[in-house]
Design a protein around this motif. Structure first.
Motif, PDB file in Angstrom:
ATOM      1  N   GLU A 255       0.889  -1.240   0.114  1.00  0.00           N
ATOM      2  CA  GLU A 255       0.189  -0.154   0.028  1.00  0.00           C
ATOM      3  C   GLU A 255       1.258   1.191   0.224  1.00  0.00           C
ATOM      4  OE1 GLU A 255      -2.551   0.291   3.323  1.00  0.00           O
ATOM      5  OE2 GLU A 255      -3.008   2.202   2.974  1.00  0.00           O
ATOM      6  N   GLU A 256       0.644   2.402  -0.518  1.00  0.00           N
ATOM      7  CA  GLU A 256       1.365   2.876  -1.006  1.00  0.00           C
ATOM      8  C   GLU A 256       0.827   4.704  -0.677  1.00  0.00           C
ATOM      9  OE1 GLU A 256       3.244   2.399  -5.911  1.00  0.00           O
ATOM     10  OE2 GLU A 256       3.937   4.318  -4.201  1.00  0.00           O
ATOM     11  N   TYR A 257       1.577   4.309   0.607  1.00  0.00           N
ATOM     12  CA  TYR A 257       0.318   6.321   1.733  1.00  0.00           C
ATOM     13  C   TYR A 257       1.062   7.175   1.517  1.00  0.00           C
ATOM     14  CZ  TYR A 257      -2.767   9.174   5.003  1.00  0.00           C
ATOM     15  OH  TYR A 257      -3.255   9.653   5.997  1.00  0.00           O
ATOM     16  N   ARG A 258       0.952   8.095   0.198  1.00  0.00           N
ATOM     17  CA  ARG A 258       0.848   9.634   0.025  1.00  0.00           C
ATOM     18  C   ARG A 258       2.010  10.087  -0.130  1.00  0.00           C
ATOM     19  NH1 ARG A 258      -2.102  13.723   4.482  1.00  0.00           N
ATOM     20  NH2 ARG A 258      -1.984  15.165   2.804  1.00  0.00           N
ATOM     21  N   GLU A 288       5.679  18.867   4.463  1.00  0.00           N
ATOM     22  CA  GLU A 288       7.093  17.988   4.001  1.00  0.00           C
ATOM     23  C   GLU A 288       6.246  16.760   3.070  1.00  0.00           C
ATOM     24  OE1 GLU A 288       9.573  18.218   5.684  1.00  0.00           O
ATOM     25  OE2 GLU A 288       9.622  19.150   7.446  1.00  0.00           O
ATOM     26  N   ALA A 289       6.745  16.569   2.351  1.00  0.00           N
ATOM     27  CA  ALA A 289       6.642  15.448   0.546  1.00  0.00           C
ATOM     28  C   ALA A 289       7.196  14.716   1.771  1.00  0.00           C
ATOM     29  CB  ALA A 289       7.136  15.601  -0.708  1.00  0.00           C
ATOM     30  N   VAL A 290       6.098  14.168   2.596  1.00  0.00           N
ATOM     31  CA  VAL A 290       6.439  12.567   3.341  1.00  0.00           C
ATOM     32  C   VAL A 290       5.195  11.593   2.546  1.00  0.00           C
ATOM     33  CG1 VAL A 290       8.425  13.700   4.511  1.00  0.00           C
ATOM     34  CG2 VAL A 290       5.520  13.049   5.221  1.00  0.00           C
ATOM     35  N   GLY A 291       5.819  10.697   2.956  1.00  0.00           N
ATOM     36  CA  GLY A 291       4.788   9.198   2.719  1.00  0.00           C
ATOM     37  C   GLY A 291       4.771   7.800   3.086  1.00  0.00           C
ATOM     38  N   LEU A 292       4.292   6.679   2.865  1.00  0.00           N
ATOM     39  CA  LEU A 292       5.021   5.876   3.517  1.00  0.00           C
ATOM     40  C   LEU A 292       4.263   4.475   2.444  1.00  0.00           C
ATOM     41  CD1 LEU A 292       4.670   2.992   5.965  1.00  0.00           C
ATOM     42  CD2 LEU A 292       2.161   3.596   5.693  1.00  0.00           C
ATOM     43  N   VAL A 293       5.567   2.859   2.101  1.00  0.00           N
ATOM     44  CA  VAL A 293       5.155   1.964   1.524  1.00  0.00           C
ATOM     45  C   VAL A 293       4.795   0.811   2.476  1.00  0.00           C
ATOM     46  CG1 VAL A 293       6.132   0.541   0.193  1.00  0.00           C
ATOM     47  CG2 VAL A 293       6.398   2.989  -0.576  1.00  0.00           C
TER      48      VAL A 293
END
Lengths: 395, 311
Positions: A255-258, A288-293
């Motif tokens: 799942e890719e979150y943001r 901030e340009a952050v996300g989760l894999v």
């Protein structure tokens, strides 16, 4: 019509098992898995399932009985944690190599000689190379959903491999959450009936399971097992889409979150993903340009998807709730770096690893803020100051 | 009970061409047990000689459904098979009556497999467990087990200058099984095939977990000429080293009392593993072994007499 309930993760998996109504369940107690089988035993006592419940004398026998039941033609399930999983290790390999579609909930717990009963992933990681499919759950809802999907994945003719569905011990297993459960008939229709091609109880077509397999043929059988595990990737995607149609909750290998415009990302599994999403939302508020894999399917490892997700960012931090002693960083870090290396080295992603949460130690939002701040410095300086760090460790 | 003609006419559940040693008695025990079992059976076997010699892929000697899992878990595995049978029969997906037989050697039963056997017996699975006791880890090259007789020479308890073979007397597994309050348990020998046949028939007719311990002489392990296998089994019975008895729903029955109880040496003198016992300086060891055989025999006789009174 979905019903909304409040259940712990253990209760959610037990509920899924009730709806699946397996032919045979083997059970043996171990914290923090125990309440899962308590609840299922209550269903059994109240006649809500017509499962044969085999209350074995050890986890080694739990997996042994599951192997016997599945080979005989039954849909078999069990559950365990940590030392229980370690005790059945030998038979875990046998279940996979005999290509038996057993489903086992693993309520994650530290595996250690200084005994601890709280969450880490050392138990699942001990089995990652056994030939089992491993699906990690973020919360009780996912534990419930993954359990139902696991049956369909395991029994798919292209796969025929056992599946572990994990829940983080205590964090998911013992925490009450809101979740949606399907109607009994929807679950039964989704998983269907187990109809093996060959099974021991078909006495008119006798065959031998588990023969002595020497140099002449063993290697070919391993190759078939390797291909089955690889086949599981598209099957998991397929089953996840079908389940999404049924439940409204779509799932995928990851799942890719943001991540659409993320510059920095964390890679994680299990309940930590929920915490990461909260922190990411906070940081996004600050521009901030952050996300989760999130890695949902850990085995087989979704290399292509990891490459596609991470080559978009400048820096990534892998979060490992387990150690690979003697290796650099934890097991998830090793797989992620391997995936990126597989991309013919055509990437500029800087990857670091954090080991965290061992023995159930809390991962706090501040820890993730620190991880993202470290990544920011990596991006700004273009230099990796450390490859492996620790979150929440007194030094 | 079947006549020898009837037994001979029954189709083999094990095919010829397996790879057992010449003179192998365990494989004879398997044939006798399987010919005594009528109707559908599903079999399991622990890792050991019998599993290895009957199942080298792509071949199998088994003409009935068979499963091998690992060394220590045939009882748990057949527990799962039997549980599956109950589930699928109830759902109408299996329509035949099937019986389940688990086979294990002494190492896989007396030692590493004792836990899973105890669990299966305590839970009450409807299965027959047959132990083929050849009195050592033969498949791995003759190491002592808890079934190995006192003073026997094995690779891990050799008869040397200081230590003279195994120090302990064999575990009495049949009585351990009986202590689980099983409905039926017995000891048998291939030399007394009528008795063995009757016991298998009885065990399979009883509901619940049943157990038969079969002494299975091993020519390379015991070091006797390969043509003497049946004789070694017979002498074990005639010396009362291996009593033929059964426990049926709470009653112990002595099935065979030799007219003339032979001294243990009549059995040991034919076997290389006991050669050192027949040297003058080791006479005390043979005496100790005889004393223990006598003690166990007298105890068993007394228990059976008391049982007879309760019948």
């Amino acid at each position: 019509m979905a019903q909304i309930v409040a259940l712990t993760g253990n209760e959610a998996v037990a509920e899924a098992m009730r709806q699946i109504n397996p032919d045979v369940v083997a059970a043996y107690p171990i914290t923090p898995q125990t309440e899962l089988m308590h609840k299922f035993a209550e269903f059994h006592a109240d006649g809500l399932v017509d499962t044969e419940l085999v209350l074995v004398e050890s986890e080694h026998s739990a997996m042994s009985a599951s192997v016997g039941a599945a080979a005989a033609g039954a849909r078999a399930m069990t559950a365990t944690s940590a030392n229980g999983l370690a005790l059945m290790w030998e038979i875990v390999y046998i279940a996979a190599s005999l290509r038996l579609p057993i489903v086992m909930a693993v309520v994650n717990r530290a595996l250690s000689g200084n005994i601890n009963i709280h969450c880490d992933h050392s138990d699942s990681m001990g089995c990652r190379d056994s030939g089992w499919i491993q699906l990690f759950s973020e919360n009780a809802q996912e534990a419930y959903d993954n359990t139902i999907m696991a049956v369909k994945i395991a029994e798919d003719r292209r796969v025929l491999l056992p599946v572990m569905v994990t829940l983080d011990g205590f964090i998911i297993s013992h925490t009450v959450e809101r979740l949606e459960i399907l109607e009994d008939q929807q679950v039964k229709d989704f998983v269907g009936e187990y109809r093996p091609e060959r099974y021991l109880l078909d006495v008119d077509h006798p065959f031998t399971v588990g023969p002595l397999d020497l140099q002449d043929y063993y290697f070919e059988h391993k190759r078939q097992e390797i291909e089955a595990e690889e086949n599981a990737l598209p099957v998991i995607e397929e089953v996840s889409r079908a389940y999404g149609t049924l439940s409204g909750r779509g799932y995928d290998l990851i799942e890719e979150y943001r991540m659409e415009d993320a510059e920095r990302a964390v890679v994680a599994m299990g309940s930590t993903c929920g915490t990461a999403k909260v922190v990411i939302d906070q940081l996004r508020e600050q521009g901030e340009a952050v996300g989760l894999v999130k890695v949902r399917c850990y085995r087989p490892f979704p290399y292509e998807r990891i490459i596609a997700a991470l080559t978009k960012v400048k820096a990534a931090a892998v979060l490992d709730r387990a150690v690979s002693f003697g290796a650099k960083g934890g097991p998830l870090y090793g797989d992620v770096r391997s995936a990126l290396f597989s991309n013919n080295g055509q990437h500029s992603v800087k990857v670091i690893d954090y080991i965290y949460g061992l023995g159930g130690r809390d991962l706090e939002e501040d820890h993730l803020h620190k991880a993202f701040a470290d990544l920011k410095r990596v991006v700004q300086t273009g230099r990796v100051e450390f490859e492996v760090g620790y979150l929440g460790l007194r030094e | 009970m079947a006549t020898i003609k009837e037994l001979a006419q029954r189709g083999d559940k094990l095919s010829p061409g397996h790879r057992a040693c010449a003179g192998c008695v365990p494989i004879i025990a398997f044939h006798q047990v399987l010919r005594s079992a009528q109707g559908h059976v599903v079999c399991g076997c622990a890792t050991g000689c019998m599993e290895v010699v009957t199942t080298i892929f792509p071949y199998t000697a088994w003409k009935v459904p068979f499963i091998h899992n690992a060394f220590e878990n045939v009882a748990a595995t057949i527990s799962g098979v039997e549980a599956a049978y109950r589930a699928l029969k109830r759902k109408g997906r299996v329509d035949k009556d099937i019986r389940f037989i688990a086979f294990g050697g002494d190492g896989g039963t007396y030692d590493i497999g004792l836990q899973s056997l105890s669990g299966a017996l305590e839970r009450g699975h409807n299965m027959l467990y047959v132990c083929y006791d050849n009195e050592a880890y033969m498949n791995t090259g003759i190491q002592r087990s808890s079934a190995t007789p006192f003073a026997a020479d094995t690779k891990t308890a050799p008869a040397g200058k200081v230590h003279k073979g195994k120090k302990q007397f064999p575990k009495n597994l049949t009585e351990i099984v009986i202590a689980h309050n099983v409905p039926y348990a017995a000891q048998a020998s291939v030399s007394h095939w009528k008795d063995l046949n009757r016991k298998v028939e009885r065990a399979l007719a009883v509901e619940g977990p049943t157990f038969i311990n079969v002494l299975a002489p091993c020519p390379p392990g015991w070091r006797f000429p390969q043509e003497l296998g049946i004789e070694m089994a017979r002498l074990a019975v005639e010396t009362c080293f291996w009593p033929l008895y059964e426990y049926d729903h709470g009653v112990r029955i002595l099935n065979y009392r030799p007219k003339e109880k032979l001294p243990l040496s009549e059995w040991t003198k034919h076997q290389g593993r006991f050669r050192h016992l027949h040297r003058a300086e080791n006479a005390h060891l043979l005496a100790a072994a005889q004393e223990e055989v006598d003690r166990r025999w007298e105890l068993l006789v007394r228990m059976c007499e008391q049982s007879a009174g309760q019948k």
